[in-house]
Design a protein around this motif. Structure first.
Motif, PDB file in Angstrom:
ATOM      1  N   LYS A   1      -7.366  13.362  -5.607  1.00 15.49           N
ATOM      2  CA  LYS A   1      -7.458  14.420  -6.606  1.00 15.49           C
ATOM      3  C   LYS A   1      -6.233  14.375  -7.522  1.00 15.49           C
ATOM      4  O   LYS A   1      -5.092  14.411  -7.046  1.00 15.49           O
ATOM      5  CB  LYS A   1      -7.538  15.785  -5.920  1.00 15.49           C
ATOM      6  N   GLU A   2      -6.487  14.314  -8.800  1.00 14.03           N
ATOM      7  CA  GLU A   2      -5.392  14.227  -9.758  1.00 14.03           C
ATOM      8  C   GLU A   2      -4.513  15.474  -9.718  1.00 14.03           C
ATOM      9  O   GLU A   2      -3.287  15.383  -9.899  1.00 14.03           O
ATOM     10  CB  GLU A   2      -5.929  14.009 -11.168  1.00 14.03           C
ATOM     11  N   SER A   3      -5.111  16.630  -9.450  1.00 12.79           N
ATOM     12  CA  SER A   3      -4.314  17.857  -9.388  1.00 12.79           C
ATOM     13  C   SER A   3      -3.295  17.798  -8.255  1.00 12.79           C
ATOM     14  O   SER A   3      -2.150  18.252  -8.406  1.00 12.79           O
ATOM     15  CB  SER A   3      -5.230  19.068  -9.192  1.00 12.79           C
ATOM     16  N   GLU A   4      -3.695  17.218  -7.113  1.00  9.69           N
ATOM     17  CA  GLU A   4      -2.752  17.062  -5.999  1.00  9.69           C
ATOM     18  C   GLU A   4      -1.683  16.042  -6.353  1.00  9.69           C
ATOM     19  O   GLU A   4      -0.512  16.204  -5.983  1.00  9.69           O
ATOM     20  CB  GLU A   4      -3.506  16.647  -4.734  1.00  9.69           C
ATOM     21  N   PHE A   5      -2.099  15.002  -7.045  1.00  3.31           N
ATOM     22  CA  PHE A   5      -1.135  13.990  -7.474  1.00  3.31           C
ATOM     23  C   PHE A   5      -0.045  14.628  -8.339  1.00  3.31           C
ATOM     24  O   PHE A   5       1.148  14.358  -8.161  1.00  3.31           O
ATOM     25  CB  PHE A   5      -1.849  12.877  -8.234  1.00  3.31           C
ATOM     26  N   VAL A   6      -0.451  15.480  -9.287  1.00  2.79           N
ATOM     27  CA  VAL A   6       0.520  16.153 -10.157  1.00  2.79           C
ATOM     28  C   VAL A   6       1.461  17.008  -9.321  1.00  2.79           C
ATOM     29  O   VAL A   6       2.680  17.026  -9.553  1.00  2.79           O
ATOM     30  CB  VAL A   6      -0.211  17.015 -11.207  1.00  2.79           C
ATOM     31  N   ARG A   7       0.912  17.701  -8.331  1.00  2.00           N
ATOM     32  CA  ARG A   7       1.757  18.531  -7.473  1.00  2.00           C
ATOM     33  C   ARG A   7       2.726  17.678  -6.655  1.00  2.00           C
ATOM     34  O   ARG A   7       3.897  18.047  -6.464  1.00  2.00           O
ATOM     35  CB  ARG A   7       0.877  19.374  -6.546  1.00  2.00           C
ATOM     36  N   TYR A   8       2.274  16.510  -6.197  1.00  2.00           N
ATOM     37  CA  TYR A   8       3.157  15.615  -5.437  1.00  2.00           C
ATOM     38  C   TYR A   8       4.294  15.099  -6.313  1.00  2.00           C
ATOM     39  O   TYR A   8       5.433  14.950  -5.855  1.00  2.00           O
ATOM     40  CB  TYR A   8       2.358  14.443  -4.865  1.00  2.00           C
ATOM     41  N   ARG A   9       3.976  14.830  -7.590  1.00  2.00           N
ATOM     42  CA  ARG A   9       5.032  14.369  -8.508  1.00  2.00           C
ATOM     43  C   ARG A   9       6.077  15.463  -8.717  1.00  2.00           C
ATOM     44  O   ARG A   9       7.272  15.191  -8.785  1.00  2.00           O
ATOM     45  CB  ARG A   9       4.429  13.975  -9.856  1.00  2.00           C
ATOM     46  N   GLU A  10       5.618  16.687  -8.789  1.00  6.20           N
ATOM     47  CA  GLU A  10       6.560  17.796  -8.951  1.00  6.20           C
ATOM     48  C   GLU A  10       7.441  17.926  -7.692  1.00  6.20           C
ATOM     49  O   GLU A  10       8.643  18.216  -7.793  1.00  6.20           O
ATOM     50  CB  GLU A  10       5.788  19.089  -9.189  1.00  6.20           C
ATOM     51  N   GLU A  11       6.843  17.694  -6.553  1.00  4.99           N
ATOM     52  CA  GLU A  11       7.611  17.739  -5.305  1.00  4.99           C
ATOM     53  C   GLU A  11       8.673  16.644  -5.275  1.00  4.99           C
ATOM     54  O   GLU A  11       9.816  16.876  -4.844  1.00  4.99           O
ATOM     55  CB  GLU A  11       6.642  17.595  -4.113  1.00  4.99           C
ATOM     56  N   LEU A  12       8.286  15.465  -5.747  1.00  6.35           N
ATOM     57  CA  LEU A  12       9.252  14.377  -5.821  1.00  6.35           C
ATOM     58  C   LEU A  12      10.392  14.722  -6.773  1.00  6.35           C
ATOM     59  O   LEU A  12      11.572  14.544  -6.439  1.00  6.35           O
ATOM     60  CB  LEU A  12       8.561  13.089  -6.295  1.00  6.35           C
ATOM     61  N   ASN A  13      10.067  15.214  -7.959  1.00  4.03           N
ATOM     62  CA  ASN A  13      11.107  15.555  -8.942  1.00  4.03           C
ATOM     63  C   ASN A  13      12.055  16.623  -8.394  1.00  4.03           C
ATOM     64  O   ASN A  13      13.256  16.594  -8.651  1.00  4.03           O
ATOM     65  CB  ASN A  13      10.462  16.030 -10.239  1.00  4.03           C
ATOM     66  N   LYS A  14      11.498  17.555  -7.629  1.00 10.27           N
ATOM     67  CA  LYS A  14      12.332  18.588  -7.031  1.00 10.27           C
ATOM     68  C   LYS A  14      13.314  17.974  -6.044  1.00 10.27           C
ATOM     69  O   LYS A  14      14.494  18.315  -6.009  1.00 10.27           O
ATOM     70  CB  LYS A  14      11.453  19.630  -6.355  1.00 10.27           C
ATOM     71  N   ASN A  15      12.819  17.050  -5.210  1.00  6.33           N
ATOM     72  CA  ASN A  15      13.691  16.399  -4.234  1.00  6.33           C
ATOM     73  C   ASN A  15      14.739  15.512  -4.894  1.00  6.33           C
ATOM     74  O   ASN A  15      15.824  15.305  -4.347  1.00  6.33           O
ATOM     75  CB  ASN A  15      12.853  15.577  -3.257  1.00  6.33           C
TER      76      ASN A  15
END
Length: 397
Positions: free
Chosen positions: A379-393
């Motif tokens: 799901k692209e929406s989950e992918f976007v959320r995972y990218r945000e999680e990465l940027n936060k880390n």
């Protein structure tokens, strides 16, 4: 999808690796050798008087017996002279002094090694070394290579050093998985003491690459290599290419490539992206499946590590402008696989390229690089959320 970085100081697969073995520890002096047993004196012949009428015959027999005894004694003395170098060969005493490097070529017997040591002045005689090797039953433990020894050593002390790995004059170079060719060459140059220019200008035709390989990239197999005095840049790169060939045969690369509908070079290319993206060993087959799913769907792979390869950079922070770089290796702009490998993969990545996991994932993100946590989704929406999680880390959100 995010990029990974190689483990800089990992074991790189095997062993082939960096330490020098030039400073061997001093060996204690061997105990004094036992003196050879004293030779027993030959017993005197017993004289038996015979009746007078037979005296003449007796004299003749006596002469024959004396001649036979003299012959036996003569043969014995000759035999001792012939056997003495084997029964009691010349030998030095003590640990020796000074330093000398001796090369043992592959396939050398104990006799050949003893001759090399004697010629170098390490032992007094080849046979003394052969004898002590046979007495200890360690012939099968002798290994080829260059060894730092001393002159004037007792044969037993020389054998002790040959059996000690620290006595080998060798440099061990560990090449981790996922390095690019320039990084591999720089590492080998630094750790092996070979000129970087010599490594960069090696004629690829002399390296022994597979027929389907276009360049060195992808085929300098990550492992630990032992580099000895006299080894050249060609020798080292050829060893890496040979080790790749062994891994390729192990996984059946050429035979299995058709099963995943790729050429052997394309399989290595997929493996290089899997390796470059990082994650854990368990993630490799899943990353492989994402690549195959996107290829089948005809969507760009969007692999961050290909963009970084095009720019010759290493980072986890990918910007919008990075994804627009003009390069055939940019899988954001170009569909399908890049022209060739983008790193040098290990055996697990090769296996994953040939055996993708089952799943419908189309995206993955290593959300926590410090802990090597990678998440997969369709799901692209989950992918976007995972990218945000990465940027936060990463502290870039």
């Amino acid at each position: 999808m995010n990029s990974g970085t190689p483990e800089d100081e990992g074991d790189g697969g095997e062993v082939i690796p960096f330490r020098s073995g030039e400073n061997a520890e001093e060996e204690p002096e061997p105990p004094d050798r036992a003196e050879p047993a004293a030779k027993e004196a030959a017993p005197e012949a017993e004289v038996i008087p015979l009746p007078a009428p037979k005296r003449r015959a007796m004299r003749k027999v006596g002469l024959l017996s004396a001649g036979l005894l003299a012959g036996v004694l003569a043969v014995g003395v000759g035999a001792i002279a012939v056997l003495k170098p084997y029964l009691s060969p010349d030998d030095f005493e003590g640990p020796g002094s000074g330093a000398v490097t001796v090369r043992i070529v592959p396939g050398s017997s104990a006799q050949a090694i003893g001759s090399a040591l004697a010629e170098a002045g390490v032992v007094a005689s080849a046979q003394s070394f052969v004898n002590v090797t046979e007495d200890r039953a360690v012939s099968d433990r002798l290994r080829p290579g260059h060894y730092r020894l001393r002159k004037g050593m007792a044969a037993g002390a020389a054998l002790d050093l040959l059996l000690r790995p620290a006595s080998r004059v060798v440099r061990r170079v560990t090449v981790p998985e996922g390095l690019r060719v320039p990084e591999v060459l720089a590492r080998v140059s630094k750790l092996a003491g070979l000129p970087l220019d010599a490594l960069r200008t090696v004629d690829k035709a002399l390296v022994g690459l597979p027929e389907y390989a276009r360049e060195l990239e992808g085929f300098l197999f990550p492992a630990t290599y032992e580099i000895e005095p006299g080894d050249t840049a060609v020798d080292v790169l050829a060893a890496m290419a040979e080790r790749f060939g062994a891994a390729a045969r192990q996984v059946g690369l050429e035979e299995q490539a058709a099963r995943v509908k790729l050429s052997p070079l394309q399989v290595v290319t997929v493996a290089s992206m899997i390796q470059a993206e990082g994650g854990t060993d368990e993630d490799y087959p899943k990353i492989s499946r994402v690549i195959y799913n996107r290829l089948a769907k005809g969507t760009p792979l969007e692999i961050d590590s290909t963009v970084l390869y095009a720019q010759n950079r290493r980072t986890l922070k990918i910007t919008e402008s990075d994804t627009k770089v003009n390069s055939p290796y940019n899988t954001y702009r170009h569909k399908g696989l890049p022209p060739g490998p983008i790193a040098n993969p290990g055996e697990k990545a090769l296996m994953a390229a040939l055996n993708p996991a089952e799943g419908d994932w189309h995206w993955f993100v290593t959300t926590d690089p410090a802990h090597r946590i990678t998440k997969f989704t369709n799901k692209e929406s989950e992918f976007v959320r995972y990218r945000e999680e990465l940027n936060k880390n990463l502290g870039t959100s």
